[in-house]
Design a protein around this motif. Structure first.
Motif, PDB file in Angstrom:
ATOM      1  N   PRO A  10       0.815  -1.220   0.000  1.00  0.00           N
ATOM      2  CA  PRO A  10       0.000   0.000   0.000  1.00  0.00           C
ATOM      3  C   PRO A  10       0.853   1.276   0.000  1.00  0.00           C
ATOM      4  N   PHE A  11       2.149   1.160   0.212  1.00  0.00           N
ATOM      5  CA  PHE A  11       3.031   2.315   0.231  1.00  0.00           C
ATOM      6  C   PHE A  11       3.764   2.512  -1.086  1.00  0.00           C
ATOM      7  N   ALA A  12       3.375   1.770  -2.109  1.00  0.00           N
ATOM      8  CA  ALA A  12       4.012   1.896  -3.416  1.00  0.00           C
ATOM      9  C   ALA A  12       3.606   3.216  -4.057  1.00  0.00           C
ATOM     10  N   SER A  13       4.530   3.787  -4.818  1.00  0.00           N
ATOM     11  CA  SER A  13       4.197   5.023  -5.517  1.00  0.00           C
ATOM     12  C   SER A  13       3.212   4.702  -6.638  1.00  0.00           C
ATOM     13  N   PRO A  14       2.347   5.655  -6.961  1.00  0.00           N
ATOM     14  CA  PRO A  14       1.324   5.379  -7.980  1.00  0.00           C
ATOM     15  C   PRO A  14       1.944   5.109  -9.344  1.00  0.00           C
ATOM     16  N   GLU A  15       1.229   4.354 -10.120  1.00  0.00           N
ATOM     17  CA  GLU A  15       1.684   4.029 -11.471  1.00  0.00           C
ATOM     18  C   GLU A  15       1.769   5.305 -12.300  1.00  0.00           C
ATOM     19  N   GLU A  16       2.604   5.241 -13.327  1.00  0.00           N
ATOM     20  CA  GLU A  16       2.711   6.394 -14.225  1.00  0.00           C
ATOM     21  C   GLU A  16       1.379   6.576 -14.942  1.00  0.00           C
ATOM     22  N   SER A  17       0.878   7.780 -14.905  1.00  0.00           N
ATOM     23  CA  SER A  17      -0.400   8.038 -15.562  1.00  0.00           C
ATOM     24  C   SER A  17      -0.173   8.218 -17.063  1.00  0.00           C
ATOM     25  N   THR A  18      -1.210   8.008 -17.828  1.00  0.00           N
ATOM     26  CA  THR A  18      -1.102   8.195 -19.266  1.00  0.00           C
ATOM     27  C   THR A  18      -0.986   9.687 -19.551  1.00  0.00           C
ATOM     28  N   PRO A  19      -0.128  10.057 -20.472  1.00  0.00           N
ATOM     29  CA  PRO A  19       0.043  11.480 -20.762  1.00  0.00           C
ATOM     30  C   PRO A  19      -1.196  12.066 -21.419  1.00  0.00           C
ATOM     31  N   THR A  20      -1.444  13.317 -21.114  1.00  0.00           N
ATOM     32  CA  THR A  20      -2.586  13.999 -21.732  1.00  0.00           C
ATOM     33  C   THR A  20      -2.190  14.462 -23.123  1.00  0.00           C
ATOM     34  N   PRO A  21      -3.132  14.518 -24.056  1.00  0.00           N
ATOM     35  CA  PRO A  21      -2.786  14.968 -25.406  1.00  0.00           C
ATOM     36  C   PRO A  21      -2.372  16.441 -25.390  1.00  0.00           C
ATOM     37  N   VAL A  22      -1.475  16.790 -26.286  1.00  0.00           N
ATOM     38  CA  VAL A  22      -0.974  18.152 -26.346  1.00  0.00           C
ATOM     39  C   VAL A  22      -2.055  19.093 -26.836  1.00  0.00           C
ATOM     40  N   SER A  23      -2.799  18.698 -27.853  1.00  0.00           N
ATOM     41  CA  SER A  23      -3.867  19.556 -28.377  1.00  0.00           C
ATOM     42  C   SER A  23      -5.185  19.159 -27.717  1.00  0.00           C
ATOM     43  N   THR A  24      -5.966  20.155 -27.356  1.00  0.00           N
ATOM     44  CA  THR A  24      -7.275  19.897 -26.761  1.00  0.00           C
ATOM     45  C   THR A  24      -8.333  19.996 -27.844  1.00  0.00           C
ATOM     46  N   PRO A  25      -9.372  19.191 -27.765  1.00  0.00           N
ATOM     47  CA  PRO A  25     -10.418  19.237 -28.794  1.00  0.00           C
ATOM     48  C   PRO A  25     -11.219  20.534 -28.692  1.00  0.00           C
ATOM     49  N   ASP A  26     -11.882  20.887 -29.775  1.00  0.00           N
ATOM     50  CA  ASP A  26     -12.705  22.091 -29.820  1.00  0.00           C
ATOM     51  C   ASP A  26     -13.996  21.833 -29.045  1.00  0.00           C
ATOM     52  N   LEU A  27     -14.189  22.548 -27.963  1.00  0.00           N
ATOM     53  CA  LEU A  27     -15.362  22.358 -27.107  1.00  0.00           C
ATOM     54  C   LEU A  27     -16.428  23.416 -27.329  1.00  0.00           C
ATOM     55  N   SER A  28     -16.278  24.244 -28.362  1.00  0.00           N
ATOM     56  CA  SER A  28     -17.234  25.332 -28.570  1.00  0.00           C
ATOM     57  C   SER A  28     -18.628  24.814 -28.911  1.00  0.00           C
TER      58      SER A  28
END
Length: 94
Positions: A53-71
């Motif tokens: 339970p004291f293990a460091s968390p797994e590497e998270s997946t990287p977020t994409p550099v470009s964000t989608p158009d939410l308009s």
């Protein structure tokens, strides 16, 4: 060390408080002392090794550099003025 089954498992602390401690003269009390020490040692070892339970968390997946158009999800802007032609507002005229 001798064990006496007539001894209580817990006995009052010698410090004058109302706390109870394990009685090492009772076999169950002695077993509770040994188990407590083993569990505490195992937890300290796990903390030292950063495992379990004291293990460091797994590497998270990287977020994409470009964000989608939410308009397209935004609500239309309301400037407080009525929209449409004057006949659409329900008035017959001035």
């Amino acid at each position: 060390m001798y064990f006496d089954d007539d001894e209580p498992v817990f006995k009052r602390s010698r410090w004058g408080t109302s706390r109870y401690t394990y009685n090492p003269r009772n076999p169950v009390g002695f077993a509770l002392i040994v188990v407590s020490l083993l569990l505490a040692g195992a937890m300290m070892l796990l903390m030292h090794l950063h495992a379990g339970p004291f293990a460091s968390p797994e590497e998270s997946t990287p977020t994409p550099v470009s964000t989608p158009d939410l308009s397209r999800y935004l609500l239309p802007h309301d400037d407080g003025l009525p929209s449409g032609t004057p006949s659409d507002t329900g008035h017959d005229g001035p």
